[in-house]
Every structure is written in structure tokens, then in C-alpha cells.
Scaffold this motif. Structure first.
Motif, PDB file in Angstrom:
ATOM      1  N   ILE A  75     -68.791 -14.346  74.400  1.00 21.31           N
ATOM      2  CA  ILE A  75     -68.666 -13.578  75.638  1.00 21.31           C
ATOM      3  C   ILE A  75     -67.230 -13.691  76.141  1.00 21.31           C
ATOM      4  O   ILE A  75     -66.741 -14.788  76.405  1.00 21.31           O
ATOM      5  N   GLU A  76     -66.581 -12.552  76.251  1.00 19.40           N
ATOM      6  CA  GLU A  76     -65.170 -12.551  76.659  1.00 19.40           C
ATOM      7  C   GLU A  76     -65.064 -12.212  78.146  1.00 19.40           C
ATOM      8  O   GLU A  76     -64.891 -11.056  78.530  1.00 19.40           O
ATOM      9  N   ASP A  77     -65.237 -13.245  78.944  1.00 12.54           N
ATOM     10  CA  ASP A  77     -65.321 -13.033  80.395  1.00 12.54           C
ATOM     11  C   ASP A  77     -64.098 -13.577  81.119  1.00 12.54           C
ATOM     12  O   ASP A  77     -64.226 -14.224  82.151  1.00 12.54           O
ATOM     13  N   VAL A 131     -62.125 -10.383  61.347  1.00 11.96           N
ATOM     14  CA  VAL A 131     -62.210  -9.813  62.688  1.00 11.96           C
ATOM     15  C   VAL A 131     -62.494  -8.323  62.542  1.00 11.96           C
ATOM     16  O   VAL A 131     -61.653  -7.568  62.066  1.00 11.96           O
ATOM     17  N   THR A 132     -63.717  -7.925  62.894  1.00  9.80           N
ATOM     18  CA  THR A 132     -64.050  -6.499  62.911  1.00  9.80           C
ATOM     19  C   THR A 132     -64.046  -6.099  64.376  1.00  9.80           C
ATOM     20  O   THR A 132     -64.735  -6.697  65.194  1.00  9.80           O
ATOM     21  N   ARG A 133     -63.246  -5.132  64.703  1.00 12.24           N
ATOM     22  CA  ARG A 133     -63.165  -4.725  66.104  1.00 12.24           C
ATOM     23  C   ARG A 133     -62.659  -3.293  66.171  1.00 12.24           C
ATOM     24  O   ARG A 133     -62.178  -2.740  65.169  1.00 12.24           O
ATOM     25  N   GLY A 134     -62.770  -2.688  67.339  1.00 13.26           N
ATOM     26  CA  GLY A 134     -62.400  -1.298  67.507  1.00 13.26           C
ATOM     27  C   GLY A 134     -60.920  -1.061  67.226  1.00 13.26           C
ATOM     28  O   GLY A 134     -60.089  -1.958  67.419  1.00 13.26           O
ATOM     29  N   ASP A 135     -60.595   0.139  66.747  1.00 12.19           N
ATOM     30  CA  ASP A 135     -59.204   0.367  66.336  1.00 12.19           C
ATOM     31  C   ASP A 135     -58.225   0.528  67.500  1.00 12.19           C
ATOM     32  O   ASP A 135     -57.020   0.658  67.288  1.00 12.19           O
ATOM     33  N   GLU A 136     -58.737   0.434  68.732  1.00  9.99           N
ATOM     34  CA  GLU A 136     -57.794   0.407  69.856  1.00  9.99           C
ATOM     35  C   GLU A 136     -56.968  -0.884  69.822  1.00  9.99           C
ATOM     36  O   GLU A 136     -55.945  -0.997  70.492  1.00  9.99           O
ATOM     37  N   TRP A 137     -57.403  -1.856  69.002  1.00 10.81           N
ATOM     38  CA  TRP A 137     -56.664  -3.124  68.916  1.00 10.81           C
ATOM     39  C   TRP A 137     -55.676  -3.155  67.757  1.00 10.81           C
ATOM     40  O   TRP A 137     -54.949  -4.131  67.584  1.00 10.81           O
ATOM     41  N   LEU A 138     -55.666  -2.115  66.956  1.00 18.84           N
ATOM     42  CA  LEU A 138     -54.802  -2.137  65.762  1.00 18.84           C
ATOM     43  C   LEU A 138     -53.340  -2.407  66.121  1.00 18.84           C
ATOM     44  O   LEU A 138     -52.656  -3.189  65.465  1.00 18.84           O
ATOM     45  N   THR A 184     -55.215 -14.621  78.481  1.00 20.02           N
ATOM     46  CA  THR A 184     -55.342 -13.182  78.266  1.00 20.02           C
ATOM     47  C   THR A 184     -56.170 -12.980  76.993  1.00 20.02           C
ATOM     48  O   THR A 184     -56.366 -13.921  76.216  1.00 20.02           O
ATOM     49  N   TYR A 185     -56.588 -11.751  76.754  1.00 19.48           N
ATOM     50  CA  TYR A 185     -57.362 -11.441  75.549  1.00 19.48           C
ATOM     51  C   TYR A 185     -56.644 -11.929  74.290  1.00 19.48           C
ATOM     52  O   TYR A 185     -57.240 -12.580  73.426  1.00 19.48           O
ATOM     53  N   HIS A 186     -55.351 -11.614  74.200  1.00 21.58           N
ATOM     54  CA  HIS A 186     -54.600 -11.918  72.977  1.00 21.58           C
ATOM     55  C   HIS A 186     -54.637 -13.410  72.637  1.00 21.58           C
ATOM     56  O   HIS A 186     -54.882 -13.794  71.507  1.00 21.58           O
ATOM     57  N   LEU A 205     -68.259 -13.668  61.102  1.00 24.91           N
ATOM     58  CA  LEU A 205     -67.853 -12.538  61.950  1.00 24.91           C
ATOM     59  C   LEU A 205     -68.470 -12.694  63.330  1.00 24.91           C
ATOM     60  O   LEU A 205     -69.447 -13.405  63.509  1.00 24.91           O
ATOM     61  N   ARG A 206     -67.893 -11.960  64.247  1.00 29.98           N
ATOM     62  CA  ARG A 206     -68.420 -12.065  65.594  1.00 29.98           C
ATOM     63  C   ARG A 206     -68.400 -10.712  66.272  1.00 29.98           C
ATOM     64  O   ARG A 206     -67.697  -9.778  65.862  1.00 29.98           O
ATOM     65  N   VAL A 207     -69.171 -10.672  67.352  1.00 30.28           N
ATOM     66  CA  VAL A 207     -69.017  -9.555  68.258  1.00 30.28           C
ATOM     67  C   VAL A 207     -68.595 -10.216  69.564  1.00 30.28           C
ATOM     68  O   VAL A 207     -69.083 -11.289  69.913  1.00 30.28           O
ATOM     69  N   ALA A 208     -67.631  -9.601  70.248  1.00 29.20           N
ATOM     70  CA  ALA A 208     -67.012 -10.303  71.367  1.00 29.20           C
ATOM     71  C   ALA A 208     -66.895  -9.411  72.607  1.00 29.20           C
ATOM     72  O   ALA A 208     -65.804  -9.107  73.060  1.00 29.20           O
ATOM     73  N   PRO A 209     -68.020  -8.965  73.123  1.00 24.66           N
ATOM     74  CA  PRO A 209     -67.949  -8.037  74.260  1.00 24.66           C
ATOM     75  C   PRO A 209     -67.586  -8.727  75.574  1.00 24.66           C
ATOM     76  O   PRO A 209     -67.756  -9.930  75.726  1.00 24.66           O
ATOM     77  N   SER A 210     -67.097  -7.920  76.477  1.00 25.13           N
ATOM     78  CA  SER A 210     -66.814  -8.400  77.832  1.00 25.13           C
ATOM     79  C   SER A 210     -67.939  -7.912  78.741  1.00 25.13           C
ATOM     80  O   SER A 210     -68.351  -6.762  78.637  1.00 25.13           O
ATOM     81  N   PRO A 211     -68.424  -8.761  79.624  1.00 18.27           N
ATOM     82  CA  PRO A 211     -69.547  -8.353  80.487  1.00 18.27           C
ATOM     83  C   PRO A 211     -69.071  -7.541  81.682  1.00 18.27           C
ATOM     84  O   PRO A 211     -69.386  -7.835  82.821  1.00 18.27           O
TER      85      PRO A 211
HETATM   86  N1  GLU Z   1     -63.493  -8.298  74.382  1.00 19.81           N
HETATM   87  C1  GLU Z   1     -62.869  -7.385  73.490  1.00 19.81           C
HETATM   88  C2  GLU Z   1     -63.400  -5.985  73.769  1.00 19.81           C
HETATM   89  O1  GLU Z   1     -64.449  -5.883  74.354  1.00 19.81           O
HETATM   90  C3  GLU Z   1     -63.207  -7.777  72.078  1.00 19.81           C
HETATM   91  C4  GLU Z   1     -62.396  -7.187  71.025  1.00 19.81           C
HETATM   92  C5  GLU Z   1     -62.560  -8.038  69.790  1.00 19.81           C
HETATM   93  O2  GLU Z   1     -63.619  -7.908  69.150  1.00 19.81           O
HETATM   94  O3  GLU Z   1     -61.712  -8.827  69.496  1.00 19.81           O
HETATM   95  O4  GLU Z   1     -62.777  -5.012  73.437  1.00 19.81           O
END
Ligand code: GLU
Length: 550
Positions: free
Chosen positions: A72-74, A249-256, A232-234, A36-42
Motif C-alpha cells: 500500500i503506497e500511502d 517491476v510491472t507498472r503502468g507506462d506513465e512511469w517509464l 516520495t514515490y521514487h 512481483l507486486r501491485v502497489a496501489p495508492s489508497p
Molecule cells: N503507487 C504507484 C501508483 O499507484 C505504484 C506504481 C508502481 O507500481 O510502482 O501509480
């Protein structure tokens, strides 16, 4: 001319994807191990939601002997903030959520599946974009922003679904020869995915948290490579989570709602899709309504807030685990001596809809967490906090031996004190135990029931002269206060007083209150016996004298 020629002109230097497929082989992990990962944008101050995501991801990886990594999703370089990456890394460190792989500083990383920073993966994305173009599954789009505006305006006027799809996708069927000419003439373009989806067909998806959902297929020809050459993100999500071997992939439900597109991309690229678990948004109750917790309105939305006010990371994590799996609270109550690592987190037990984030509840959890700390731990953590945020408190705690005694009051027993929720509470909580602070202040000594000045003076004098002995154990100490009460015409037992209130001026509890208030200036304190033990005779005497002066 064929698609291959177009692909070569767009990405002349891109490697064949087999290079990357070999470079990043599947991970050799035991059955059931989760990656699993965490993938924040700075792009701003780190949100508490990122901590939540990281906690869940790391927990699941640990539980299954898997891997937790930080990516890091930059790719949105316009929105990147200075020091953004470092802030993410430091936040994870502060919460003891360091990744097994990924960025460990602004420039360094560890792990064999990197780079873990998307802006350094440009050539990887381009290789896969080239592959899609070669297959006729992606194409260059030369639309100017004005043209896109025009398309949107027409769609709006005709009241049809907006977007770049079907007949509206102007360059979808553009002849390869013409595209090559435009590129050779130096025209600007981006790369779009050629969707095979149809809006009138539905795609089913089983989300670990949300359960069965179904959506219309994606028919939008979304951008995969932007004009700056970055994805792009996708697109990045699909390539990265494939190559990095993410299983969940665990991520916020705004991506559902993006799942149809993502599954489609995995499919068209020939990749196995990971499992998805879309976590509910953290909500806050605001005047009876629930809304997203927001960095703009709520200080507690910032991960840094907890360090600033001195809430221990463990307390925040325990609270977040409560939100994630409601069974945690009970488990912890029954397993006080176990660490949170021993709790088995279950993704499928997370609530489907929003999770209420309540600061009052969090502070309650924090009180319990701190009540389990030893005096030494409280001391060390308070000092660490005070060094950054409160020089006065640092000074107050200079005498470590004495401070350990103060912080040790009602600690380490069955019902430890639960009056500290955060390190910024400590000063107010204990300053009266330090003579230099206590004598600096004017106290108003409101003794409550007993108000006669000569009685009060007599209680204090008599106690000191006749009853106080620093070597008494707690029972003897209390028996003596009863005797003192009796000697002065107060009921020795509350029961006696209640049975016959006319016979007494007041009772032993009221006498204790006089002692307590003279001693501390406060009506509510932890155990008075322990307080006296810590203060010692000289301090007690001086405090009583000060009280009598008034
Ligand atoms: N960079 C995306 C965000 O910050 C990551 C979402 C994901 O975990 O795939 O929302």
C-alpha cells in the motif's frame, strides 16, 4: 563538521542500514521465480487498471513459483480516502487475486518483508536517507515554496529547462556547518538526492515490454524525504522493491520516463535494480479517438462497476488477459476445459503501445464465460448478485429447483446459450418462464406472418388437443408441429414452401412462431422444446388461453 554530523542531526534515531539488510535477506526461491507486486495508492476508488496490474503480477508469480505481494503506497496522506485500503483489499478478493504477502485488512498483514504499508516504513526510509547524507549523496534543502516559485519563474523567463538541478539547486553546495545551524535554529527542510547525472549524457534501458529505450540521464536533485518525514514515490519504490526482493517491476507506462532516476537511485544506494516491464495504458475509443479510460468519464474504469452490474470476475480477467496477450483468445478457444491458470502469460508479448479496452468485447467474452457455467453456478452467482442489487430477482429465483431447470435450458451441450452477459441481464432474460411474472404482463402477441385471429386460435387449440404430449422426445415433438402445419394448410417443410409459395398460406416455421409467441410473449427465445418441457402442461395451456383471449 562532516556529512556524518549532518546526517546525525537530521536523523538522530535512524538505524544503520545493515540492520535492514540483515532483517530482510534475499528470498530463497528457485531459479527463475519471479517476485512481483501491485502497489496501489489508497487515494480513490480502485481503477480497473489496478486489477489488470494485479492479474499480470499474480499470474507471473504463480507461473514461476514466485511471490505476488500487495504494497500500500500511502505516502500522500493528504489525498488518502476513507476506507481506501480496505477497498483495494476487497477488490483483489472479489477478483480472486489475493496476494501471497501484504496487507490483508486495514491493520493486518502477512509475510516476512513488511510492513507492507509505506506509512509504517518511515524509519526504514529515513535510515537509507541518512546513509545517503553520510555519503554526501543527499542533503537538506531549505527552499521555501516562494523560493521554488522564484526559481521556476526565472527559468521560464530565460526559456530554460525547469527544475532543481545544477546551478539552480540552491542548497546542493551549501556548507554542512550552515545547514546544521539552520536545522538547529528550527528551520523547515526536506531531503534531496544529489544527482550525479548529466542531461547531455544518455542512459540506455531495456524494458521487457517497451524494448530498448534511451533517455537523458537524470540531473534533477529530486526530493526523497518530504517535510512530513515520509518519502516520495521514487525513493520509496527503490527502497521497498530492494528490501522486498522484487525481481520484476510491472507498472503502468506513465512511469517509464522515471526509469533513469530509479536506476540512478538503485545504483547510488548500491542495490541491484529489478527488471522493469511498463504495461501499456488501457485506452478507450471515443468518437474515433483513443484516450485513457478515465474514472471521471467511464463507469467501467472503476473496478467496482463489474460487481455492481454483475459481470463475473472470471470474465473480466479473461478479457484482460486478451488485452495483455492477444494469443490468449485463441488458446482459450482451443483449450475450453482448461482454467486461465494454465495459460502461460508472457510479458514480452504485450503490446508496446496502448491497449484498447472495449466494453462490447468484454461483454462478448462474458457471454462465453457464462455459457460455460453450469446452471447451478449461474444460479449461485446470480443469487449472490441479487442479494445485493435486485430484491425482485431474488424473489423470482426463490424456487431453486424450478430456476435450475430454467437456467439449464440450452446449457451443458455443445452449443450452449450465450444470451447472458451479466447477472443484471438475468431477470429480463428468463422472467417469462415464471407464471407469476408472465401472467402479470400484458403481451402484444405480434405473430408476424400468420395474422388471422381464427387461424391462430385454431393452431393453439388443435395443438393442445391433438398434438401436444409432454412425454414426446424432441424429434416426435417437432414432427407433430409439422403435422399440425400440414393439417391446417401450411407447408410442412420450409423447402416445399419456397419451391411453391402460392400453394401455401405459410410454413411450419411460421406456425412455430405462433406457438412460441403465445407461449412466451417473445419472438426470440432459446429452444422451444426445452421451454415446453420446463413449463409443463398446465402452464402451457393457461398461456395459450391467455393468448386466445386477446
Ligand atoms: N503507487 C504507484 C501508483 O499507484 C505504484 C506504481 C508502481 O507500481 O510502482 O501509480
Amino acid at each position: 563538521m562532516v556529512y556524518k554530523d549532518l546526517a546525525d542531526i537530521i536523523f538522530p534515531n535512524a538505524k544503520d542500514i545493515s540492520y535492514y539488510e540483515e532483517k530482510y535477506p534475499s528470498r530463497n526461491l528457485k531459479e527463475g521465480a519471479m517476485v512481483l507486486r501491485v502497489a496501489p495508492s489508497p487515494t480513490g476508488n480502485v481503477h480497473i487498471g489496478t486489477v489488470y496490474q494485479a492479474l499480470i503480477a499474480k499470474k507471473l508469480a504463480k507461473q514461476t513459483d514466485g511471490v505476488f505481494f500487495l504494497r500500500i503506497e500511502d505516502t500522500d496522506q493528504k489525498r488518502e480516502i476513507d476506507g481506501g485500503i480496505l477497498q483495494i483489499i476487497d477488490t483483489l478478493k472479489n477478483f480472486d487475486l489475493e496476494p501471497d504477502e501484504g496487507m490483508i485488512s486495514e491493520t493486518e498483514e502477512k509475510g516476512a518483508y513488511g510492513p507492507y504499508k509505506q506509512s509504517q516504513r518511515k524509519e526504514i526510509y529515513q535510515a537509507y536517507a541518512k546513509y545517503l547524507i553520510e555519503q554526501g549523496k543527499a542533503y537538506p534543502c531549505f527552499c521555501t515554496p516562494e523560493e521554488l516559485d522564484e526559481i521556476r519563474a526565472k527559468q521560464e523567463a530565460a526559456k530554460i529547462r525547469p527544475g532543481y538541478y545544477g546551478v539552480w539547486a540552491k542548497y546542493r553546495t551549501f556548507p554542512v556547518e550552515d545547514a546544521v545551524k539552520k536545522i538547529q535554529a528550527g528551520e523547515q527542510y526536506i531531503v534531496r538526492f544529489k544527482s550525479q547525472g548529466r542531461e547531455d549524457r544518455r542512459i540506455k534501458h531495456k524494458d521487457i515490454i517497451k524494448g530498448n529505450v534511451d533517455f537523458p540521464e537524470n540531473d534533477q536533485d529530486i526530493v526523497i524525504i518530504k517535510s512530513d518525514g515520509l518519502p516520495t514515490y521514487h525513493f520509496a519504490h527503490v527502497i521497498d522493491d530492494h528490501l522486498m526482493g522484487t525481481t520484476h517491476v510491472t507498472r503502468g507506462d506513465e512511469w517509464l520516463s522515471s526509469v533513469p532516476l530509479h536506476l540512478q537511485l538503485f545504483y547510488e544506494l548500491g542495490f541491484k535494480a529489478p527488471k522493469y516491464a511498463h504495461t501499456p495504458t488501457l485506452l478507450k475509443s471515443d468518437n474515433g479517438n483513443k484516450r485513457k479510460i478515465s474514472k471521471r468519464k467511464d463507469p467501467e474504469a472503476a473496478a467496482s462497476y463489474y460487481q455492481e452490474v454483475g459481470i463475473p470476475s472470471l470474465a473480466v480477467k479473461e478479457y484482460l488477459l486478451n488485452i495483455g496477450n492477444s494469443s490468449f483468445e485463441n488458446w482459450k478457444r482451443q483449450n475450453k476445459e482448461k482454467t486461465i491458470d494454465e495459460f502461460e502469460f508472457q510479458l514480452n508479448k504485450m503490446s508496446v503501445s496502448g491497449a484498447l479496452f472495449d466494453m462490447v468485447k468484454l461483454l462478448d467474452v462474458s457471454k462465453i464465460v457464462i455459457s460455460r457455467f453450469s446452471a447451478e453456478e449461474v444460479y449461485e452467482q446470480t443469487i449472490a448478485w441479487a442479494k445485493k442489487y435486485d430484491a425482485e430477482l431474488l424473489k423470482l429465483l426463490e424456487n431453486k429447483d424450478y430456476s435450475l431447470k430454467v437456467l439449464g435450458i440450452e446449457r451443458g451441450n455443445k452449443k450452449p446459450r450465450k444470451d447472458i452477459a451479466k447477472w443484471s441481464d438475468v431477470k429480463d432474460n428468463i422472467d417469462y418462464m415464471y407464471d407469476e411474472e408472465f401472467f402479470k404482463k400484458a403481451h402484444n402477441y405480434e405473430y408476424q406472418v400468420i395474422s388471422d385471429k381464427s387461424d391462430i386460435d385454431k393452431i393453439l387449440t388443435l395443438y393442445m388437443e391433438k398434438y401436444y404430449n409432454e412425454n414426446d422426445d424432441k424429434q416426435t415433438w417437432f414432427d407433430k408441429i409439422k403435422e399440425l402445419a400440414g393439417e391446417m394448410g401450411y407447408a410442412k417443410e420450409v423447402k416445399e414452401f419456397k419451391a411453391n409459395p402460392e400453394a401455401y398460406k405459410a410454413h411450419v416455421g411460421d406456425v412455430s412462431t405462433v406457438l412460441r409467441i403465445a407461449l412466451t410473449g417473445r419472438a426470440n427465445t432459446p429452444d422451444m422444446y426445452e421451454i415446453m418441457q420446463v413449463l409443463g402442461k398446465e402452464s402451457i395451456k393457461k398461456r395459450f388461453e391467455k393468448a386466445m383471449e386477446k
